[in-house]
Design a protein around this motif. Structure first.
Motif, PDB file in Angstrom:
ATOM      1  N   HIS A  98     112.376  42.366  78.886  1.00  0.00           N
ATOM      2  CA  HIS A  98     111.801  41.502  79.922  1.00  0.00           C
ATOM      3  C   HIS A  98     111.466  40.161  79.284  1.00  0.00           C
ATOM      4  CE1 HIS A  98     111.393  44.945  82.622  1.00  0.00           C
ATOM      5  NE2 HIS A  98     110.867  45.601  81.616  1.00  0.00           N
TER       6      HIS A  98
ATOM      7  N   ARG B 184     104.094  49.442  84.489  1.00  0.00           N
ATOM      8  CA  ARG B 184     103.424  48.429  83.656  1.00  0.00           C
ATOM      9  C   ARG B 184     102.410  49.019  82.680  1.00  0.00           C
ATOM     10  NH1 ARG B 184     103.028  44.539  88.868  1.00  0.00           N
ATOM     11  NH2 ARG B 184     105.077  43.534  88.612  1.00  0.00           N
TER      12      ARG B 184
ATOM     13  N   GLN C 233     105.096  46.304  79.556  1.00  0.00           N
ATOM     14  CA  GLN C 233     104.458  45.074  80.019  1.00  0.00           C
ATOM     15  C   GLN C 233     105.527  44.065  80.415  1.00  0.00           C
ATOM     16  OE1 GLN C 233     101.274  44.172  80.588  1.00  0.00           O
ATOM     17  NE2 GLN C 233     102.005  42.186  81.273  1.00  0.00           N
ATOM     18  N   ASP C 234     105.520  43.673  81.695  1.00  0.00           N
ATOM     19  CA  ASP C 234     106.542  42.721  82.142  1.00  0.00           C
ATOM     20  C   ASP C 234     105.941  41.569  82.939  1.00  0.00           C
ATOM     21  OD1 ASP C 234     105.816  44.032  84.433  1.00  0.00           O
ATOM     22  OD2 ASP C 234     107.846  44.312  85.187  1.00  0.00           O
ATOM     23  N   GLU C 235     104.643  41.321  82.739  1.00  0.00           N
ATOM     24  CA  GLU C 235     103.989  40.215  83.421  1.00  0.00           C
ATOM     25  C   GLU C 235     103.469  39.209  82.404  1.00  0.00           C
ATOM     26  OE1 GLU C 235     101.025  42.182  85.933  1.00  0.00           O
ATOM     27  OE2 GLU C 235     102.207  41.498  87.646  1.00  0.00           O
TER      28      GLU C 235
ATOM     29  N   ARG D 271     105.576  50.164  90.353  1.00  0.00           N
ATOM     30  CA  ARG D 271     105.511  49.037  89.409  1.00  0.00           C
ATOM     31  C   ARG D 271     104.229  49.089  88.588  1.00  0.00           C
ATOM     32  NH1 ARG D 271     108.760  46.360  93.397  1.00  0.00           N
ATOM     33  NH2 ARG D 271     106.974  46.036  94.777  1.00  0.00           N
ATOM     34  N   ASN D 272     103.128  49.456  89.207  1.00  0.00           N
ATOM     35  CA  ASN D 272     101.855  49.544  88.476  1.00  0.00           C
ATOM     36  C   ASN D 272     101.907  50.633  87.414  1.00  0.00           C
ATOM     37  OD1 ASN D 272     100.631  47.455  89.890  1.00  0.00           O
ATOM     38  ND2 ASN D 272      99.791  48.813  91.460  1.00  0.00           N
TER      39      ASN D 272
END
Length: 359
Positions: free
Chosen positions: A309, A242, A246-248, A238-239
């Motif tokens: 996302h 990202r 970008q999904d946060e 996941r890191n």
């Protein structure tokens, strides 16, 4: 084409042991552009060097085109290695030799005929776009041109496999893109299987059809590039994802800040393929008694397939939120709830219904 069977590698320095590879099992199929990604020290460089026996496995086997190189005689091994080309992060060119001589070196060492060498070298220099640089020296070339020389040298023996050891990490983004495009051509036109190691997820995204993620000498995740990007299973993967997608929620709009009061609940929605272009949020807002506050969203493309996302806050009664979420999930959209500690969990409709009945 390339198979790692329970491969381990231990380096010893005095009484100290470093286990660089730990029981690695991995298969690279013929025609793949296969990427291995990991942070420094993950073991990926050691792994790729076992393919052509620059590093001998401590245990296990590396099978190349159906044969174990470690079990070959020296004569058989020399012949087999001709089918395995390799390009390096820092080019590994002989600065006292011309471009022509650098590319010709593998054929000269194998005592090829002069006319055949000249013909083949000019063929591969033309392919990589450097035929006019044949008499130049490495010091007269840019980084991208040096790597093209490295690729030409790897191709000159007509290999069936090409190993790329961080082949673009010393290059700027624009040059990296041109080298990746060239490697795609190598794969498509020469039908060469390519194994790439890298710490750059952008490289995996641009060129690879399959990928394995390494950590502490082990393969922790593997699959198609699309599946790894769309559904990463480990924190390390996941890191990496990202760094490209970008999904946060950016901290500047993070909903759980003490200075903000958010009466709703936060959900992350993943859109894949045709669902990325559908007005799902608009339909939801019109059809159900919920307010929708969009906190963050983006769409990227992977192998021609859009991946979106979206992070939203749904405000309303538990009953209406449950109805809205049920509709959204019928639209081929994956939904997870984002909790206050930042963790994400698949939507539990039973819990939603229970809350609605007792609310």
């Amino acid at each position: 084409m390339i198979e790692f069977r329970r491969v381990s590698k231990v380096f010893r320095s005095g009484e100290k042991e470093i286990r660089a590879l730990k029981d690695v099992n991995l298969t690279v199929e013929k025609g793949d552009i296969f990427g291995v990604i990991g942070f420094s020290g993950a073991g990926k460089s050691t792994l790729i060097r076992t393919v052509n026996l620059l590093e001998y496995p401590t245990s296990g086997e590396v099978i190349v085109e159906g044969k174990s190189l470690a079990k070959m005689s020296e004569k058989e091994l020399r012949k087999a290695k001709k089918s395995i080309g390799m390009i390096f992060q820092h080019f590994n060119l002989l600065h006292s030799k011309s471009v022509f001589e650098n590319v010709a070196m593998p054929l000269i060492l194998s005592k090829g005929k002069k006319k055949e060498i000249e013909k083949r070298v000019h063929e591969v220099l033309r392919f990589v776009g450097l035929e006019d640089k044949a008499q130049n020296y490495p010091g007269q070339l840019s980084g991208g041109q040096k790597q093209r020389v490295g690729i030409a040298r790897a191709l000159v023996t007509n290999p069936s496999i090409l190993l790329c050891d961080e082949a673009t990490s010393a290059l700027d983004p624009q040059t990296t893109r041109s080298i990746l495009d060239l490697l795609k051509r190598v794969n498509e036109e020469y039908k060469i299987t390519i194994l790439i190691i890298t710490h750059e997820m952008e490289v995996i995204k641009e060129i690879c059809n399959r990928v394995a993620v390494m950590e502490d000498g082990r393969i922790i995740e593997k699959g198609s590039t699309f599946d790894i990007f769309a559904h990463p299973q480990t924190d390390t993967t996941r890191n990496f994802v990202r760094t490209v997608v970008q999904d946060e929620i950016p901290e500047s709009v993070y909903p759980f800040s003490p200075s903000n009061e958010h009466p709703g609940r936060i959900f992350k929605m993943n859109f894949i393929g045709s669902s990325s272009g559908q007005p799902v949020i608009s339909k939801t807002a019109k059809s159900y008694d919920v307010e929708i506050n969009v906190l963050f969203g983006n769409i990227s493309e992977l192998q021609g397939i859009p991946i979106g996302h979206l992070i939203v806050e749904l405000i309303g009664t538990e009953y209406e939120i449950e109805r809205a979420l049920r509709f959204i999930t019928t639209q081929n959209i994956e939904v997870k709830e984002v909790l206050e500690d930042g963790s994400q969990h698949r939507v539990d409709f039973e819990r939603l219904v229970g809350n609605a009945l007792h609310g």
